[in-house]
Scaffold this motif. Structure first.
Motif, PDB file in Angstrom:
ATOM      1  N   THR A  25       0.844  -1.204   0.000  1.00  0.00           N
ATOM      2  CA  THR A  25       0.000   0.000   0.000  1.00  0.00           C
ATOM      3  C   THR A  25       0.871   1.243   0.000  1.00  0.00           C
ATOM      4  O   THR A  25       1.847   1.332   0.757  1.00  0.00           O
ATOM      5  CB  THR A  25      -0.916   0.035   1.241  1.00  0.00           C
ATOM      6  N   MET A  26       0.524   2.185  -0.855  1.00  0.00           N
ATOM      7  CA  MET A  26       1.141   3.510  -0.854  1.00  0.00           C
ATOM      8  C   MET A  26       0.112   4.513  -0.350  1.00  0.00           C
ATOM      9  O   MET A  26      -1.045   4.492  -0.778  1.00  0.00           O
ATOM     10  CB  MET A  26       1.588   3.892  -2.261  1.00  0.00           C
ATOM     11  N   TYR A  27       0.544   5.377   0.561  1.00  0.00           N
ATOM     12  CA  TYR A  27      -0.309   6.453   1.068  1.00  0.00           C
ATOM     13  C   TYR A  27       0.201   7.781   0.510  1.00  0.00           C
ATOM     14  O   TYR A  27       1.414   7.988   0.381  1.00  0.00           O
ATOM     15  CB  TYR A  27      -0.286   6.488   2.597  1.00  0.00           C
ATOM     16  N   TYR A  28      -0.732   8.674   0.215  1.00  0.00           N
ATOM     17  CA  TYR A  28      -0.368   9.900  -0.506  1.00  0.00           C
ATOM     18  C   TYR A  28      -1.324  11.028  -0.142  1.00  0.00           C
ATOM     19  O   TYR A  28      -2.533  10.823   0.004  1.00  0.00           O
ATOM     20  CB  TYR A  28      -0.417   9.628  -2.014  1.00  0.00           C
ATOM     21  N   ILE A  29      -0.756  12.245  -0.038  1.00  0.00           N
ATOM     22  CA  ILE A  29      -1.536  13.434   0.310  1.00  0.00           C
ATOM     23  C   ILE A  29      -1.497  14.453  -0.816  1.00  0.00           C
ATOM     24  O   ILE A  29      -0.416  14.826  -1.283  1.00  0.00           O
ATOM     25  CB  ILE A  29      -0.999  14.084   1.605  1.00  0.00           C
ATOM     26  N   ASP A  30      -2.662  14.877  -1.253  1.00  0.00           N
ATOM     27  CA  ASP A  30      -2.820  16.089  -2.056  1.00  0.00           C
ATOM     28  C   ASP A  30      -3.490  17.084  -1.120  1.00  0.00           C
ATOM     29  O   ASP A  30      -4.689  16.986  -0.834  1.00  0.00           O
ATOM     30  CB  ASP A  30      -3.671  15.808  -3.300  1.00  0.00           C
ATOM     31  N   THR A  31      -2.711  18.037  -0.632  1.00  0.00           N
ATOM     32  CA  THR A  31      -3.104  18.838   0.532  1.00  0.00           C
ATOM     33  C   THR A  31      -4.487  19.478   0.412  1.00  0.00           C
ATOM     34  O   THR A  31      -5.288  19.433   1.352  1.00  0.00           O
ATOM     35  CB  THR A  31      -2.040  19.916   0.799  1.00  0.00           C
ATOM     36  N   LEU A  32      -4.802  20.084  -0.709  1.00  0.00           N
ATOM     37  CA  LEU A  32      -6.063  20.818  -0.830  1.00  0.00           C
ATOM     38  C   LEU A  32      -7.285  19.910  -0.797  1.00  0.00           C
ATOM     39  O   LEU A  32      -8.408  20.383  -0.566  1.00  0.00           O
ATOM     40  CB  LEU A  32      -6.066  21.665  -2.100  1.00  0.00           C
ATOM     41  N   LEU A  46      -7.444  15.101   2.294  1.00  0.00           N
ATOM     42  CA  LEU A  46      -7.571  13.649   2.359  1.00  0.00           C
ATOM     43  C   LEU A  46      -6.204  12.978   2.332  1.00  0.00           C
ATOM     44  O   LEU A  46      -5.248  13.519   1.782  1.00  0.00           O
ATOM     45  CB  LEU A  46      -8.377  13.117   1.163  1.00  0.00           C
ATOM     46  N   VAL A  47      -6.137  11.788   2.923  1.00  0.00           N
ATOM     47  CA  VAL A  47      -5.030  10.871   2.698  1.00  0.00           C
ATOM     48  C   VAL A  47      -5.570   9.752   1.816  1.00  0.00           C
ATOM     49  O   VAL A  47      -6.576   9.115   2.141  1.00  0.00           O
ATOM     50  CB  VAL A  47      -4.482  10.290   4.006  1.00  0.00           C
ATOM     51  N   TYR A  48      -4.902   9.538   0.693  1.00  0.00           N
ATOM     52  CA  TYR A  48      -5.299   8.492  -0.230  1.00  0.00           C
ATOM     53  C   TYR A  48      -4.450   7.245  -0.020  1.00  0.00           C
ATOM     54  O   TYR A  48      -3.299   7.317   0.411  1.00  0.00           O
ATOM     55  CB  TYR A  48      -5.127   8.962  -1.681  1.00  0.00           C
ATOM     56  N   ALA A  49      -5.017   6.108  -0.364  1.00  0.00           N
ATOM     57  CA  ALA A  49      -4.278   4.859  -0.411  1.00  0.00           C
ATOM     58  C   ALA A  49      -4.379   4.278  -1.812  1.00  0.00           C
ATOM     59  O   ALA A  49      -5.394   4.451  -2.493  1.00  0.00           O
ATOM     60  CB  ALA A  49      -4.819   3.864   0.611  1.00  0.00           C
ATOM     61  N   PHE A  50      -3.302   3.614  -2.228  1.00  0.00           N
ATOM     62  CA  PHE A  50      -3.267   2.907  -3.503  1.00  0.00           C
ATOM     63  C   PHE A  50      -2.731   1.504  -3.268  1.00  0.00           C
ATOM     64  O   PHE A  50      -1.854   1.300  -2.427  1.00  0.00           O
ATOM     65  CB  PHE A  50      -2.319   3.606  -4.487  1.00  0.00           C
ATOM     66  N   TRP A  87       1.564   9.239  10.609  1.00  0.00           N
ATOM     67  CA  TRP A  87       1.831  10.475  11.344  1.00  0.00           C
ATOM     68  C   TRP A  87       1.822  11.611  10.329  1.00  0.00           C
ATOM     69  O   TRP A  87       2.618  11.617   9.390  1.00  0.00           O
ATOM     70  CB  TRP A  87       3.161  10.380  12.083  1.00  0.00           C
ATOM     71  N   ILE A  88       0.899  12.559  10.530  1.00  0.00           N
ATOM     72  CA  ILE A  88       0.605  13.572   9.519  1.00  0.00           C
ATOM     73  C   ILE A  88       0.809  14.960  10.111  1.00  0.00           C
ATOM     74  O   ILE A  88       0.193  15.317  11.133  1.00  0.00           O
ATOM     75  CB  ILE A  88      -0.855  13.432   9.028  1.00  0.00           C
ATOM     76  N   ALA A  89       1.663  15.751   9.476  1.00  0.00           N
ATOM     77  CA  ALA A  89       1.869  17.144   9.891  1.00  0.00           C
ATOM     78  C   ALA A  89       0.708  17.984   9.368  1.00  0.00           C
ATOM     79  O   ALA A  89       0.305  17.853   8.209  1.00  0.00           O
ATOM     80  CB  ALA A  89       3.192  17.660   9.340  1.00  0.00           C
ATOM     81  N   LEU A  90       0.183  18.869  10.219  1.00  0.00           N
ATOM     82  CA  LEU A  90      -0.961  19.688   9.842  1.00  0.00           C
ATOM     83  C   LEU A  90      -0.559  21.159   9.737  1.00  0.00           C
ATOM     84  O   LEU A  90      -0.259  21.812  10.735  1.00  0.00           O
ATOM     85  CB  LEU A  90      -2.098  19.527  10.845  1.00  0.00           C
ATOM     86  N   TRP A  91      -0.548  21.665   8.517  1.00  0.00           N
ATOM     87  CA  TRP A  91      -0.287  23.076   8.244  1.00  0.00           C
ATOM     88  C   TRP A  91      -1.457  23.892   8.796  1.00  0.00           C
ATOM     89  O   TRP A  91      -2.607  23.665   8.451  1.00  0.00           O
ATOM     90  CB  TRP A  91      -0.153  23.283   6.736  1.00  0.00           C
ATOM     91  N   GLU A 116      -9.884  11.463   6.272  1.00  0.00           N
ATOM     92  CA  GLU A 116     -10.337  12.810   5.943  1.00  0.00           C
ATOM     93  C   GLU A 116      -9.983  13.744   7.091  1.00  0.00           C
ATOM     94  O   GLU A 116     -10.291  13.461   8.249  1.00  0.00           O
ATOM     95  CB  GLU A 116     -11.848  12.839   5.684  1.00  0.00           C
ATOM     96  N   ILE A 117      -9.308  14.842   6.764  1.00  0.00           N
ATOM     97  CA  ILE A 117      -8.896  15.816   7.778  1.00  0.00           C
ATOM     98  C   ILE A 117      -9.852  17.000   7.728  1.00  0.00           C
ATOM     99  O   ILE A 117      -9.880  17.731   6.737  1.00  0.00           O
ATOM    100  CB  ILE A 117      -7.456  16.316   7.527  1.00  0.00           C
ATOM    101  N   PRO A 118     -10.657  17.215   8.764  1.00  0.00           N
ATOM    102  CA  PRO A 118     -11.530  18.397   8.776  1.00  0.00           C
ATOM    103  C   PRO A 118     -10.708  19.679   8.662  1.00  0.00           C
ATOM    104  O   PRO A 118      -9.630  19.789   9.250  1.00  0.00           O
ATOM    105  CB  PRO A 118     -12.219  18.306  10.142  1.00  0.00           C
ATOM    106  N   GLU A 119     -11.207  20.634   7.894  1.00  0.00           N
ATOM    107  CA  GLU A 119     -10.446  21.858   7.649  1.00  0.00           C
ATOM    108  C   GLU A 119     -10.095  22.590   8.927  1.00  0.00           C
ATOM    109  O   GLU A 119      -9.047  23.241   9.011  1.00  0.00           O
ATOM    110  CB  GLU A 119     -11.220  22.768   6.698  1.00  0.00           C
TER     111      GLU A 119
END
Length: 300
Positions: A163-170, A173-177, A213-217, A193-196
């Protein structure tokens, strides 16, 4: 996303810095150091752990990721080009240059479990759909894997390499493939899903238990999420609002290093959070993994 039973801890200041856009931490055990980037100022640093003694190892335009090829050798994405550097010989070679639109640059990059270098792009102004995600081969160049990306960011892979995990920030969401031995992706789905109101997902890493572990801007924190349930398990509070990335390292791979930024903060925010742009750390109860080296011997 339920967060009613979230474990909350506080990170500690490790390296006082004024990085405009700190990013891309990478643990290099043979140097007993983390490498990390200030994208806007164009600098890459090597900082010994735990002493915090720092050395500049690269100065460019907008370096956005650094990955290891072998002893003393690294690949760097900088604006629209990939460079190979040899720290021992102090040699920098340009490997390839992209035909990006003027407002597009590279962003986050990582090495997958099979030694392939993935690096994404984004519009400097954050305009939607201007970026892509590429897989890079030093002999064949780039293969575009995903297009219509806004801000290509965090990437990581499961321990079983499936599994690959990937973020498109806008997308918030965190996607999995699904991921195979040829480093091909399929079956895209959203797993977190990260609430705004919590901030925007930026850099990301994975621990030995398979949690992300996800850094949140804009979120003052790094969160730990279970990609199976999508729930937040833990929150590491940071004394800075713009949290950009994180990576495990240290002798036992149980030190979480966290980069931050000060770019776009106003004067009042900088006064309230003077450690913005610094590097933080937290001794963890769980370990991560060493980042693989780029494999230049095999073709895709």
């Amino acid at each position: 996303m339920s967060n009613s039973k979230v474990i909350k801890r506080n990170a500690l200041l490790w390296l006082q810095a004024e990085a405009e856009l700190g990013e891309g931490p990478l643990w290099v055990p043979e140097l007993n150091s983390f490498l990390w980037i200030d994208i806007i100022n164009g600098d890459i640093f090597r900082t010994e752990f735990p002493s915090g003694k720092s050395y500049g190892i690269y100065s460019g335009y907008r370096p956005s990721s650094i990955v290891q090829v072998g002893k003393d050798k690294y690949l760097i994405s900088d604006w629209d080009s990939i460079y190979q550097i040899d720290l021992k010989e102090n040699i920098i070679d340009k490997c390839t240059q992209m035909n990006f639109k003027p407002e597009v640059r590279f962003n986050d990059g990582k090495v997958d479990p099979y030694g392939k270098y993935w690096v994404g792009s984004m519009a400097v102004n954050g305009k939607k759909g201007m970026g892509s995600l590429y897989r890079y081969d030093i002999t064949k160049g780039f293969k575009k894997v995903l297009s219509n990306i806004s801000i290509s960011n965090g990437m990581t892979w499961s321990r079983d390499k499936k599994t690959m995990y990937y973020i498109d920030t806008l997308d918030q969401l965190v996607y999995a493939f699904d991921f195979n031995k040829n480093s091909e992706i399929s079956n895209k789905r959203s797993v977190i899903e990260i609430p705004e109101e919590l901030g925007a997902p930026d850099g990301m890493t994975i621990d030995e238990n398979g949690n992300l572990w996800i850094a949140l801007w804009g979120g003052y924190c790094v969160i730990c999420c279970d990609p199976v349930t999508g729930k937040i398990i833990e929150r590491i509070n940071i004394d800075a609002p713009l949290v950009t990335s994180c990576a495990f390292g240290g002798e036992n791979l149980d030190i979480l290093i966290i980069t931050t930024a000060r770019d776009s903060l106003n004067q009042e925010e900088l006064q309230n959070y003077p450690n913005s742009g610094s590097v933080f750390y937290k001794k963890m109860d769980v370990a991560g993994f060493l980042s693989p080296h780029v494999n230049l011997e095999k073709e895709y």
